[in-house]
Design a protein around this motif. Sequence first.
Motif, PDB file in Angstrom:
ATOM      1  N   TRP A 120       0.840  -1.197   0.000  1.00  0.00           N
ATOM      2  CA  TRP A 120       0.000   0.000   0.000  1.00  0.00           C
ATOM      3  C   TRP A 120       0.881   1.256   0.000  1.00  0.00           C
ATOM      4  CZ3 TRP A 120      -4.394   0.980  -1.790  1.00  0.00           C
ATOM      5  CH2 TRP A 120      -5.202   2.025  -1.341  1.00  0.00           C
ATOM      6  N   THR A 166      -1.323   0.618 -10.645  1.00  0.00           N
ATOM      7  CA  THR A 166      -2.669   0.360 -10.154  1.00  0.00           C
ATOM      8  C   THR A 166      -2.613   0.027  -8.667  1.00  0.00           C
ATOM      9  OG1 THR A 166      -4.634  -1.003 -10.381  1.00  0.00           O
ATOM     10  CG2 THR A 166      -2.550  -2.079 -10.872  1.00  0.00           C
ATOM     11  N   GLN A 167      -3.615   0.424  -7.955  1.00  0.00           N
ATOM     12  CA  GLN A 167      -3.678   0.146  -6.522  1.00  0.00           C
ATOM     13  C   GLN A 167      -4.540  -1.073  -6.206  1.00  0.00           C
ATOM     14  OE1 GLN A 167      -4.140   3.531  -7.631  1.00  0.00           O
ATOM     15  NE2 GLN A 167      -2.011   3.901  -7.134  1.00  0.00           N
ATOM     16  N   LYS A 168      -5.115  -1.723  -7.207  1.00  0.00           N
ATOM     17  CA  LYS A 168      -6.080  -2.806  -6.989  1.00  0.00           C
ATOM     18  C   LYS A 168      -5.521  -3.938  -6.142  1.00  0.00           C
ATOM     19  CE  LYS A 168      -9.850  -5.329  -7.931  1.00  0.00           C
ATOM     20  NZ  LYS A 168     -10.109  -5.993  -6.673  1.00  0.00           N
ATOM     21  N   ALA A 169      -4.399  -4.515  -6.544  1.00  0.00           N
ATOM     22  CA  ALA A 169      -3.828  -5.643  -5.796  1.00  0.00           C
ATOM     23  C   ALA A 169      -3.417  -5.208  -4.394  1.00  0.00           C
ATOM     24  CB  ALA A 169      -2.627  -6.232  -6.541  1.00  0.00           C
ATOM     25  N   ALA A 187       2.147   1.642  -3.537  1.00  0.00           N
ATOM     26  CA  ALA A 187       1.080   2.065  -4.443  1.00  0.00           C
ATOM     27  C   ALA A 187       0.768   3.549  -4.281  1.00  0.00           C
ATOM     28  CB  ALA A 187      -0.179   1.225  -4.203  1.00  0.00           C
ATOM     29  N   LYS A 234      -4.711  -2.752  -2.674  1.00  0.00           N
ATOM     30  CA  LYS A 234      -5.942  -2.499  -1.906  1.00  0.00           C
ATOM     31  C   LYS A 234      -6.570  -3.801  -1.435  1.00  0.00           C
ATOM     32  CE  LYS A 234      -9.229   0.507  -0.602  1.00  0.00           C
ATOM     33  NZ  LYS A 234     -10.218  -0.258   0.106  1.00  0.00           N
ATOM     34  N   ASP A 235      -6.555  -4.811  -2.273  1.00  0.00           N
ATOM     35  CA  ASP A 235      -7.092  -6.119  -1.884  1.00  0.00           C
ATOM     36  C   ASP A 235      -6.315  -6.697  -0.697  1.00  0.00           C
ATOM     37  OD1 ASP A 235      -8.959  -5.914  -3.922  1.00  0.00           O
ATOM     38  OD2 ASP A 235      -7.889  -7.289  -5.277  1.00  0.00           O
ATOM     39  N   GLU A 246      -7.154  -4.713   2.490  1.00  0.00           N
ATOM     40  CA  GLU A 246      -8.451  -5.077   3.055  1.00  0.00           C
ATOM     41  C   GLU A 246      -8.427  -6.439   3.749  1.00  0.00           C
ATOM     42  OE1 GLU A 246     -10.970  -4.623  -0.354  1.00  0.00           O
ATOM     43  OE2 GLU A 246     -11.259  -2.481   0.024  1.00  0.00           O
TER      44      GLU A 246
END
Length: 152
Positions: free
Chosen positions: A90, A102-105, A93, A107-108, A111
């Motif tokens: 994080w 991208t922050q998707k991975a 990112a 962020k997952d 979380e």
Amino acid sequence: MTKVTDPYAAAPTLMKQWTATGFAVEKSLDKTLVELVKIRSSILNGCANCINMHTIDARAHGETEQRIYLLAAWHEAPVYTDRERAALAWTDALTRMSEGHTQKAAKDALEAHFTPEEQVNLTLLINIINGWNRIAVGFDLWYEGGVLVKAA
């Protein structure tokens, strides 16, 4: 020596508020995690002043030399917990947003290992250390023991 702008002397009220906010955020997270994030962000931003300060702080809180040195290549280093890895991803990112990552991975992973409140607190921490990096680099600051001693 080049004249140095001391942010605390130039804007004391706002700098005190900025510092107080940083301390409040730090108290909301594990101290080891806080220092790992600060060091990693400072590495990415090339802030020698902050790398120096936060590696000293990390050692004082029991962090090992191995884990400090490996922050430069944390992706390949098996010495971090899944929670720490999520925080470092994080950090990367958010610190490297301008590079189009991208922050998707990240962020997952965030979380999966942090509560919503911790996610916000960690995000605030990353923003604060990125801000400190910019203050230190922007004003060529070098602090030793909390005292401005020279500029680069």
